[in-house]
Motif scaffolding. Structure first.
Motif, short mmCIF file in Angstrom:
data_model
loop_
_atom_site.label_atom_id
_atom_site.label_comp_id
_atom_site.label_asym_id
_atom_site.label_seq_id
_atom_site.Cartn_x
_atom_site.Cartn_y
_atom_site.Cartn_z
N UNK A 1 13.29 7.39 4.66
CA UNK A 1 12.39 7.46 5.81
C UNK A 1 10.94 7.52 5.33
N UNK A 2 10.68 8.36 4.32
CA UNK A 2 9.33 8.46 3.78
C UNK A 2 8.87 7.12 3.22
N UNK A 3 9.78 6.41 2.58
CA UNK A 3 9.45 5.10 2.02
C UNK A 3 9.08 4.10 3.11
N UNK A 4 9.62 4.28 4.31
CA UNK A 4 9.30 3.38 5.42
C UNK A 4 7.93 3.68 6.01
N UNK A 5 7.33 4.78 5.61
CA UNK A 5 6.01 5.15 6.14
C UNK A 5 4.92 4.69 5.16
N UNK A 6 3.69 4.94 5.55
CA UNK A 6 2.56 4.58 4.68
C UNK A 6 2.33 5.63 3.60
N UNK A 7 3.04 6.74 3.66
CA UNK A 7 2.79 7.86 2.75
C UNK A 7 3.48 7.72 1.40
N UNK A 8 4.37 6.76 1.26
CA UNK A 8 5.05 6.56 -0.02
C UNK A 8 5.45 5.10 -0.15
N UNK A 9 5.50 4.67 -1.39
CA UNK A 9 5.96 3.31 -1.68
C UNK A 9 6.79 3.38 -2.95
N UNK A 10 8.03 3.83 -2.79
CA UNK A 10 8.93 3.95 -3.94
C UNK A 10 9.43 2.56 -4.32
N UNK A 11 9.56 2.33 -5.61
CA UNK A 11 10.11 1.04 -6.01
C UNK A 11 11.63 1.05 -5.83
N UNK A 12 12.19 -0.13 -5.82
CA UNK A 12 13.61 -0.31 -5.56
C UNK A 12 14.47 0.44 -6.58
N UNK A 13 14.06 0.42 -7.84
CA UNK A 13 14.83 1.09 -8.89
C UNK A 13 14.93 2.60 -8.63
N UNK A 14 13.85 3.18 -8.15
CA UNK A 14 13.85 4.61 -7.86
C UNK A 14 14.83 4.93 -6.74
N UNK A 15 14.81 4.14 -5.68
CA UNK A 15 15.71 4.38 -4.56
C UNK A 15 17.16 4.15 -4.96
N UNK B 1 5.19 14.66 -4.34
CA UNK B 1 4.23 14.00 -5.24
C UNK B 1 3.71 12.71 -4.62
N UNK B 2 4.59 11.95 -3.97
CA UNK B 2 4.15 10.70 -3.32
C UNK B 2 3.17 11.00 -2.19
N UNK B 3 3.48 12.01 -1.40
CA UNK B 3 2.57 12.39 -0.30
C UNK B 3 1.24 12.88 -0.87
N UNK B 4 1.31 13.70 -1.91
CA UNK B 4 0.09 14.19 -2.55
C UNK B 4 -0.75 13.08 -3.13
N UNK B 5 -0.10 12.10 -3.72
CA UNK B 5 -0.82 10.95 -4.28
C UNK B 5 -1.51 10.16 -3.17
N UNK B 6 -0.83 9.99 -2.05
CA UNK B 6 -1.42 9.28 -0.91
C UNK B 6 -2.65 10.02 -0.40
N UNK C 1 -5.53 9.67 -2.92
CA UNK C 1 -6.14 8.34 -2.89
C UNK C 1 -7.00 8.16 -1.64
N UNK C 2 -6.53 8.69 -0.52
CA UNK C 2 -7.28 8.55 0.74
C UNK C 2 -8.56 9.37 0.74
N UNK C 3 -8.62 10.45 -0.06
CA UNK C 3 -9.80 11.30 -0.09
C UNK C 3 -10.77 10.93 -1.18
#
Length: 164
Positions: free
Chosen positions: A36-50, A153-158, A161-163
């Protein structure tokens, strides 16, 4: 929409962590949270990770099922104890988390007694069942925590980057 996905993801990850101890499928629920998080703008996990987390979740689910059986056998139990542990665990799911422990323990013990094992050996097999169950729970908690941390970590990175 992204904020709803974020909230749903966090809920799934937290419920999954709780489910690692409670009678819920913890790792699969946490995995859903990652997707679900991957479907949002807050994370972009690569396929291998999933795929990696999916395979770990499947492996942990299988291990969690067999861990009490393995513990029973490792501590000298027979098929009676393994079956008893499994039946006791399943019945114990209906009686809070403590019921799972008691169910696996008593099931293994009673199974061994039914199989004509001496009480001291039956007790040893029941202890093995408990150790297997606890090992499975620890593994599920660790996996769910890793997924939660990874998502955090993905949310924190987002946010970082936004700030900047």
């Amino acid at each position: 929409m992204d904020i709803l996905l974020l909230i749903a993801s966090i809920i799934c990850l937290l419920v999954g962590l709780a489910g690692a101890v409670l009678p819920l499928p913890g790792p699969p629920i946490s995995l859903i949270g990652l997707f679900i998080l991957n479907a949002s703008k807050y994370a972009d996990f690569d396929r291998k990770t999933l795929i990696f987390f999916t395979l770990l979740t499947i492996a942990m689910s299988v291990f969690d099922y067999y861990a009490p059986i393995w513990g029973t056998k490792k501590f000298g139990g027979t098929a009676y104890g393994s079956w008893g542990s499994t039946i006791g665990l399943l019945l114990g799911l209906f009686f809070t988390p403590i019921g799972m422990f008691l169910g696996a323990f008593l099931g293994a013990f009673l199974g061994e007694i039914i199989g004509k094992t001496k009480p001291d050996k039956a007790l040893k097999a029941a202890i093995g069942s408990m150790i297997g169950l606890i090992t499975g729970i620890i593994g599920k908690v660790i996996l769910c925590l890793i997924m939660l941390i990874y998502a955090g970590m993905a949310i924190g990175e987002y946010i970082f980057i936004m700030n900047t």
